[in-house]
Design an enzyme around this catalytic site. Structure first.
Site, PDB file in Angstrom:
ATOM      1  N   ASP A   1      26.036   0.556  82.118  1.00  0.00           N
ATOM      2  CA  ASP A   1      25.209  -0.189  81.164  1.00  0.00           C
ATOM      3  C   ASP A   1      24.395   0.726  80.267  1.00  0.00           C
ATOM      4  O   ASP A   1      23.825   0.280  79.274  1.00  0.00           O
ATOM      5  CB  ASP A   1      24.213  -1.075  81.930  1.00  0.00           C
TER       6      ASP A   1
ATOM      7  N   LYS B   1      26.011  12.948  86.680  1.00  0.00           N
ATOM      8  CA  LYS B   1      27.016  11.961  87.083  1.00  0.00           C
ATOM      9  C   LYS B   1      28.410  12.408  86.654  1.00  0.00           C
ATOM     10  O   LYS B   1      29.380  12.278  87.410  1.00  0.00           O
ATOM     11  CB  LYS B   1      26.704  10.604  86.456  1.00  0.00           C
TER      12      LYS B   1
ATOM     13  N   ASP C   1      28.726   2.692  87.657  1.00  0.00           N
ATOM     14  CA  ASP C   1      27.285   2.848  87.761  1.00  0.00           C
ATOM     15  C   ASP C   1      26.755   1.669  88.570  1.00  0.00           C
ATOM     16  O   ASP C   1      27.379   0.601  88.626  1.00  0.00           O
ATOM     17  CB  ASP C   1      26.677   2.865  86.345  1.00  0.00           C
TER      18      ASP C   1
ATOM     19  N   ASP D   1      22.878   0.528  88.947  1.00  0.00           N
ATOM     20  CA  ASP D   1      21.731  -0.217  88.426  1.00  0.00           C
ATOM     21  C   ASP D   1      22.042  -0.911  87.108  1.00  0.00           C
ATOM     22  O   ASP D   1      22.415  -0.260  86.122  1.00  0.00           O
ATOM     23  CB  ASP D   1      20.538   0.717  88.231  1.00  0.00           C
TER      24      ASP D   1
ATOM     25  N   THR E   1      25.684   6.734  91.152  1.00  0.00           N
ATOM     26  CA  THR E   1      24.331   6.281  90.895  1.00  0.00           C
ATOM     27  C   THR E   1      23.291   7.341  91.202  1.00  0.00           C
ATOM     28  O   THR E   1      23.523   8.236  92.029  1.00  0.00           O
ATOM     29  CB  THR E   1      24.029   5.026  91.743  1.00  0.00           C
ATOM     30  N   ALA E   2      22.144   7.215  90.551  1.00  0.00           N
ATOM     31  CA  ALA E   2      21.015   8.095  90.832  1.00  0.00           C
ATOM     32  C   ALA E   2      20.278   7.675  92.093  1.00  0.00           C
ATOM     33  O   ALA E   2      19.391   8.386  92.560  1.00  0.00           O
ATOM     34  CB  ALA E   2      20.055   8.109  89.645  1.00  0.00           C
TER      35      ALA E   2
ATOM     36  N   ASN F   1      22.703   6.760  78.868  1.00  0.00           N
ATOM     37  CA  ASN F   1      22.566   7.998  79.625  1.00  0.00           C
ATOM     38  C   ASN F   1      23.862   8.368  80.337  1.00  0.00           C
ATOM     39  O   ASN F   1      24.047   9.520  80.734  1.00  0.00           O
ATOM     40  CB  ASN F   1      21.443   7.849  80.663  1.00  0.00           C
TER      41      ASN F   1
END
Length: 321
Positions: A249, A226, A74, A76, A181-182, A252
């Protein structure tokens, strides 16, 4: 209280749009994958001792030469402090892509993200809607070029050294490493390239003839999407997910973390920390000087990961003085 509904995370399951977003992201990532694949202090000495003890306890990981394994990170608050989309928005404002009012909105969203340390789906969706409206009508090539500049201006100094060392351990073992990542796939690809990673899975914004339409392909790459992206990429690349690792982290990302044989909670939020402890997942926290409660340490990351965390903690401490 209804106005605060976006503060409350809600459970979401995979949908047809999640699958579409995951598959689109995997395809975009494969197309853009890269071809080429000290502190002298008591803190570092303690870190070395801890790493040696961990290495004695743990089997070697990642396993060198295991080309059926890969690592998925991930972005962020796992690899980077804060959210990439907000740093990107700041850079676009500097280049007069939008007005002060939108900048204030981005600033508030970034402040919330940093203070709360959690990703709320509706909150992140709001930020991405703002970004999509801003880039609509612009060329993809233009935003890629600007993204390179924004990385140097706002993102390069926000990479967690400890997490970077974990990614390097996989690369040194001969494994592919992907960001998941989004953030827009273009932004994610720039960051992956700068860090020397294999590539990136990110949210795919629709473009026609190289021009952004202001719409997404599927939905933002968040939560279940994801996991779908990782699943699709693993199938295309021939990875054995039971031998792969994933790092995040946020609670979600539990769907993505649960998909692999080696899940790691990095700088975890409260819900993920609780889930990780209950499921005997490994934990690492680089946000402060305190030692996180650990359920094992990735041995091959060893001194580099822990020393990187110590360096980050010392840097943060100095800034606060």
């Amino acid at each position: 209280m209804a106005a605060l509904g976006w503060l409350t995370p809600r459970r979401r399951s995979a949908t047809a749009r999640s699958v579409l977003a995951g598959e689109a992201s995997a395809e975009a990532a494969r197309k853009t994958a890269l071809a080429d694949e000290e502190l002298d202090s008591p803190a570092l000495e303690a870190a070395r001792t801890e790493a040696e003890e961990a290495e004695a306890r743990e089997p070697e990981f990642p396993v060198a030469g295991d080309d059926l394994a890969a690592a998925f990170f991930d972005l962020d608050n796992t690899v980077m402090q804060g959210a990439a989309i907000f740093h990107f928005g700041r850079g676009l404002y500097k280049r007069e892509f939008f007005r002060r009012r939108e900048l204030a909105r981005f600033a508030w969203q970034q402040a919330w993200f940093r203070l709360a340390g959690v990703e709320d789906p509706d909150h992140m969706q709001d930020a991405r809607d703002s970004a999509l409206s801003i880039v609509k009508g612009h060329k993809v090539s233009e935003l890629m070029s600007i993204g390179e500049e924004i990385y140097d201006e706002y993102m390069a100094t926000r990479i967690w050294p400890g997490t970077r060392a974990l990614a390097q351990a996989h690369l040194d073992a001969g494994q592919k490493v992907w960001l998941v990542t989004a953030a827009p796939v273009e932004t994610a690809t720039i960051i992956a390239r700068r860090l020397g990673l294999t590539g990136a899975l990110g949210t795919v914004a629709e473009s026609v003839d190289g021009i952004y339409t202001g719409r997404l392909v599927g939905e933002p790459l968040h939560g279940p999407a994801k996991a779908e992206a990782v699943r699709a990429l693993a199938a295309a690349e021939g990875f054995d997910l039971a031998r792969c690792a994933a790092y995040s982290d946020s609670h979600n990302d539990i769907p993505m973390l649960s998909l692999v044989g080696h899940p790691y909670a990095i700088n975890p939020d409260t819900k993920l920390r609780k889930h990780a402890r209950a499921n005997d997942w490994r934990l690492r926290d680089y946000r402060t000087g305190r030692k996180a409660v650990k359920v094992g340490v990735p041995a091959a990351a060893g001194v580099g990961a822990i020393a990187g965390g110590a360096a980050a903690a010392i840097a943060l401490h100095r800034r606060r003085k």
